[in-house]
Design a protein around this motif. Structure first.
Motif, PDB file in Angstrom:
ATOM      1  N   GLY A 114       0.798  -1.219   0.000  1.00 25.60           N
ATOM      2  CA  GLY A 114       0.000   0.000   0.000  1.00 25.60           C
ATOM      3  C   GLY A 114       0.828   1.264   0.000  1.00 25.60           C
ATOM      4  N   ALA A 115       2.109   1.147   0.348  1.00 26.54           N
ATOM      5  CA  ALA A 115       2.999   2.307   0.353  1.00 26.54           C
ATOM      6  C   ALA A 115       4.418   1.855   0.053  1.00 26.54           C
ATOM      7  CB  ALA A 115       2.942   3.027   1.702  1.00 26.54           C
ATOM      8  N   LEU A 116       5.133   2.692  -0.680  1.00 24.59           N
ATOM      9  CA  LEU A 116       6.514   2.399  -1.056  1.00 24.59           C
ATOM     10  C   LEU A 116       7.382   3.608  -0.750  1.00 24.59           C
ATOM     11  CD1 LEU A 116       5.930   0.904  -4.638  1.00 24.59           C
ATOM     12  CD2 LEU A 116       6.235  -0.377  -2.511  1.00 24.59           C
ATOM     13  N   GLU A 117       8.642   3.323  -0.460  1.00 31.57           N
ATOM     14  CA  GLU A 117       9.632   4.388  -0.315  1.00 31.57           C
ATOM     15  C   GLU A 117      10.749   4.132  -1.327  1.00 31.57           C
ATOM     16  OE1 GLU A 117      10.778   4.528   3.781  1.00 31.57           O
ATOM     17  OE2 GLU A 117       9.037   5.761   4.315  1.00 31.57           O
ATOM     18  N   VAL A 118      11.007   5.136  -2.148  1.00 28.27           N
ATOM     19  CA  VAL A 118      11.957   5.009  -3.241  1.00 28.27           C
ATOM     20  C   VAL A 118      13.150   5.938  -2.981  1.00 28.27           C
ATOM     21  CG1 VAL A 118      12.264   5.047  -5.746  1.00 28.27           C
ATOM     22  CG2 VAL A 118       9.992   4.608  -4.769  1.00 28.27           C
TER      23      VAL A 118
END
Length: 827
Positions: A114-118
């Motif tokens: 549901g959430a990503l950190e790039v």
């Protein structure tokens, strides 16, 4: 840049192009071997190769351009807990666009999170990305940085030491008003933009000299996702269930290469062969259901054939053949020349000319072939180190020797003025001897007109030198290196590696890992194979040049360096024959002969020091052979500095098998069949005695007969060790065996000599071919650059080698293997 971002997000509406290639591919690749890894290849607007790979084990997404700067742009994707996020392709292909001087590629990714950190955005060259991963930066926590190349930070520190006026002159050369501007170029610049329907985060990287710009842009639909930029980390969150989907757009303004078409690569015989294979596959498809087609050997064989052709096309350009994707998307002289030699049965004359011309353009003034070029960001990196070295010289000399200090300062300015000047690496020596072999094969071709050869030789090789003059410079260099041994045939006068450091000799041939030559100085492949072949080739070249009405003597007279050795042998043919005969005898220095007792004792000692489970497995394998031990003879991988053999058995005799006319000599009575079969002995004996491993293939080396120190070196560095099979060596062995078998038959498919000894000789060659082929096919990995194994529950299981390339020049030579094997006469 914002205008381009808006264009890409809102106006790039053409349909995506399908990948030219992708791995793994159903039916052709073992998905277990590719677990956590997937890649796709496309053509950009200039038809340069563009690769994207997903390494979900590390969360790394890398984009690579096979272009004039070996450009790459990469990022890391994690979930909110900080672990690599599961990623899959978000669409069937990629979109391509050219915007003014910028090439653009866009594709989509998706994750069920549901959430990503790039983060860990790195825009530069693939060489930089390789180091970034080797050093483990892509696995470090975000914010644990910043990452910067030491050569670049040292350049800025060096520049700051200059007096203000001089510093200003240097800054002007890189288009920077002050040091702060230059320092800012070390890190990418982030911009977050939104409109009513879309969001975009653009990561922009300016080269240190300010001349080139790359970007990576993440974008998405605001109705489905939100994006937030915090420092150099982008957080993407889904607005609804089902995970996150976003677009990734890579842009570069680097120069493009000129791709070769299929008909510029292959000859008519191979085109006819390919057409026959297509017709066969089509006829089978017409009779089978889709499910049956997926399992049919003929259909699968053609799919693999077509995939290899596409792979070679992706690597082939007028300027050079790219060594590999993704790891080595640039020029490697040895890789090009070896590939051209191995592809000779199926390649066009044009391809051969492109390869020779490419190598000659990069020849040093003294005739050395370049091993590898540094360009784009890598050139900046190496030139930055050169600049700092000159500034150090200036600093040390300014008080005591003003003239020397001024000279160093002028040299530093010259480097800075062209910070992207391509740098060539001349450390390798095998490629210097490969060039004459390739050039001689071209000039000796009966199917190429004399006028075409004359035109090719007369054209410029750069720097005011014709190709003929460049070739002769190389011949002079070869003759100079070969001269000492020809005069005094002692081991210490062989051609040795040129560089040494505190850890020993640096390998200067294809086994270019630290352990590759067992720490030796004099390589067997260089001295036994390449030097004699180069001397033979030099004779052919000089004779062909004279036959074309071009004066070889005049060309030699124009060599700027030392051409005395070449001129001497040209004046005295008897001297040339003597030198060549002497060099053909160099193999005696590398010969290792072991009795059965020697074999047994050394293998047992080596296996005793080998840790489990590997040691336990090989001890069981050796127990099966213990009662059948026979004498073993092989050529050592190298000699040490004193000329003593380092007894590591290798696959290198396969090169000699391919390049030599051994069967012709057997049929003519010049050598006995046993002389050829001895070359195959270690290659066919089962490991740990020899190199052969059922279900895997021939290991690239066997160190059980060497010292514990050599064995430990191979355990510490597996790249050319007994844990690895190399596709290059497998294909050389197949090509060599096919050539020697084919030479035994006439045009009607009958043996030229029906004596029992010849029949037994050909039968032994066929057995070696079929047993090796079965082992390699069983591995399921024969189309990889290299592969290894692991021991699971007492069973050997083939696995991909960690840093192997997806497409490699040496591996696509399997096309020539298939062509030759399919035309061999039936037994």
């Amino acid at each position: 840049m914002h205008a381009l971002a808006l264009l890409v997000v809102q106006s790039l509406v053409q349909g995506p192009q399908a990948p030219v290639l992708q791995f793994p591919e159903a039916g052709l690749d073992d998905p277990v071997a590719y677990e956590g890894y997937a890649t796709r290849f496309f053509r950009d607007s200039r038809r340069n190769a563009f690769q994207i790979y997903l390494d979900t084990r590390a969360g790394r997404v890398v984009h690579v351009w096979a272009d004039a700067t070996n450009a790459s742009a990469a990022l890391t994707v994690r979930d909110t807990s900080g672990v690599p996020a599961p990623l899959t392709w978000g669409g069937p292909g990629a979109e391509t666009l050219e915007h003014e001087t910028t090439r653009v590629m866009r594709h989509h990714l998706q994750s069920d999170r549901g959430a990503l950190e790039v983060g860990w955005f790195l825009l530069g060259t693939m060489r930089q990305e390789r180091d970034f991963q080797y050093w483990g930066w892509h696995r470090r926590p975000y914010g644990d940085g910043p990452f910067a190349l030491s050569e670049l930070t040292e350049l800025i520190a060096s520049l700051e030491r200059l007096p203000p006026a001089e510093r200003g002159r240097h800054l002007a050369l890189v288009g920077a008003p002050d040091v702060a501007t230059l320092r800012a170029r070390l890190r990418p610049r982030f911009t977050h933009t939104e409109n009513d329907t879309a969001w975009a985060v653009t990561v922009e990287q300016l080269s240190l000299d300010g001349r080139n710009r790359m970007t990576l842009m993440l974008s998405g639909d605001r109705a489905a996702t939100t994006a937030r930029l915090a420092g150099d980390v982008v957080r993407i969150e889904a607005r609804r269930p089902g995970g996150v989907r976003f677009a990734v757009t890579a842009t570069t303004d680097a120069a493009a290469l000129t791709p070769l078409s299929r008909d510029q690569i292959f000859n008519d015989a191979f085109e006819a062969y390919f057409a026959r294979q297509r017709r066969l596959a089509d006829s089978v498809r017409g009779r089978l259901t889709s499910a049956a087609q997926a399992m049919d050997p003929a259909v699968l064989s053609f799919r693999r054939l077509e995939r290899e052709i596409r792979g070679l096309e992706l690597l082939s350009y007028e300027e050079k053949l790219i060594a590999a994707l993704p790891n080595y998307a640039t020029y490697f002289g040895r890789d090009m020349m070896m590939t051209a030699l191995m592809l000779e049965p199926i390649s066009s004359v044009e391809l051969q000319e492109h390869v020779i011309a490419s190598v000659l353009r990069k020849l040093s003034p003294t005739g050395e072939a370049s091993h590898e070029e540094a360009l784009g960001g890598q050139a900046i990196r190496e030139n930055a180190a050169e600049y700092s070295a000159r500034i150090r010289e200036w600093s040390e000399a300014r008080a005591t020797d003003p003239a020397a200090a001024a000279a160093s300062l002028a040299q530093a300015r010259a480097v800075l003025e062209n910070l992207q000047a391509v740098r060539e690496n001349y450390r390798m020596i095998d490629d210097d001897f490969q060039l004459p072999v390739l050039a001689a094969r071209y000039l000796a071709r009966a199917d190429v007109s004399g006028e075409r050869k004359r035109r090719f030789l007369a054209e410029s090789s750069g720097g005011g030198v014709t190709r003929l003059e460049a070739i002769v410079r190389n011949l002079a260099f070869v003759a100079r290196l070969a001269h000492p041994y020809a005069v005094r045939p002692e081991p210490v006068h062989l051609v040795g590696f040129q560089y040494r450091d505190e850890r020993g000799w640096l390998p200067g041939s294809w086994r270019d890992s630290r352990a590759g030559y067992g720490g030796g100085r004099f390589a067997m492949d260089v001295n036994v194979v390449w030097v004699p072949k180069a001397l033979e080739a030099a004779q052919v070249i000089l004779a062909e040049v004279d036959a074309l009405g071009l004066s070889a003597t005049e060309a030699v007279a124009r060599v700027p360096g030392d051409a005395a050795a070449l001129a001497a042998v040209m004046r005295d043919p008897a001297h040339w024959r003597s030198a060549l005969l002497t060099w053909r005898g160099a193999r005696r220095h590398f010969e290792v002969a072991l009795t059965p007792a020697d074999v047994g004792a050394r293998v047992e000692t080596a296996l005793g020091a080998m840790g489990d489970p590997e040691g336990a497995y090989w001890r069981r394998q050796f127990a099966e052979q213990r009662g059948e031990l026979a004498p073993l003879a092989f050529l050592a991988v190298s000699l040490d500095s004193l000329g003593q053999p380092i007894p590591v058995a290798t696959t290198d005799p396969a090169t000699d098998l391919y390049l030599g006319d051994h069967t012709v000599q057997v049929l003519g009575g010049a050598i006995e069949p046993e002389a050829v079969l001895t070359m195959l002995d270690a290659l066919q004996r089962r490991y740990p005695v020899g190199l052969f491993v059922a279900g895997l293939g021939p290991l690239v080396a066997n160190d059980v007969y060497a010292s514990p120190a050599v064995q430990q070196a191979f355990r510490d560095d597996l790249y050319h060790s007994p844990r690895v099979v190399w596709g290059r060596e497998v294909n050389l062995l197949f090509l060599g065996l096919a050539r020697q078998i084919e030479a035994a038959y006439d045009a009607s498919g009958r043996l030229r000599d029906d004596r029992a000894a010849v029949r037994q000789y050909v039968s032994a060659l066929r057995h070696a071919l079929e047993s090796t082929r079965a082992a390699v096919e069983a591995s399921g990995l024969r189309h990889n650059e290299l592969w290894s194994y692991r021991i699971d529950a007492g069973t050997l299981r083939p696995v991909r080698y960690g840093t192997s390339s997806d497409i490699q020049l040496w591996n696509v030579t399997d096309l020539a293997v298939r062509f030759l094997l399919d035309r061999l006469p039936a037994q």
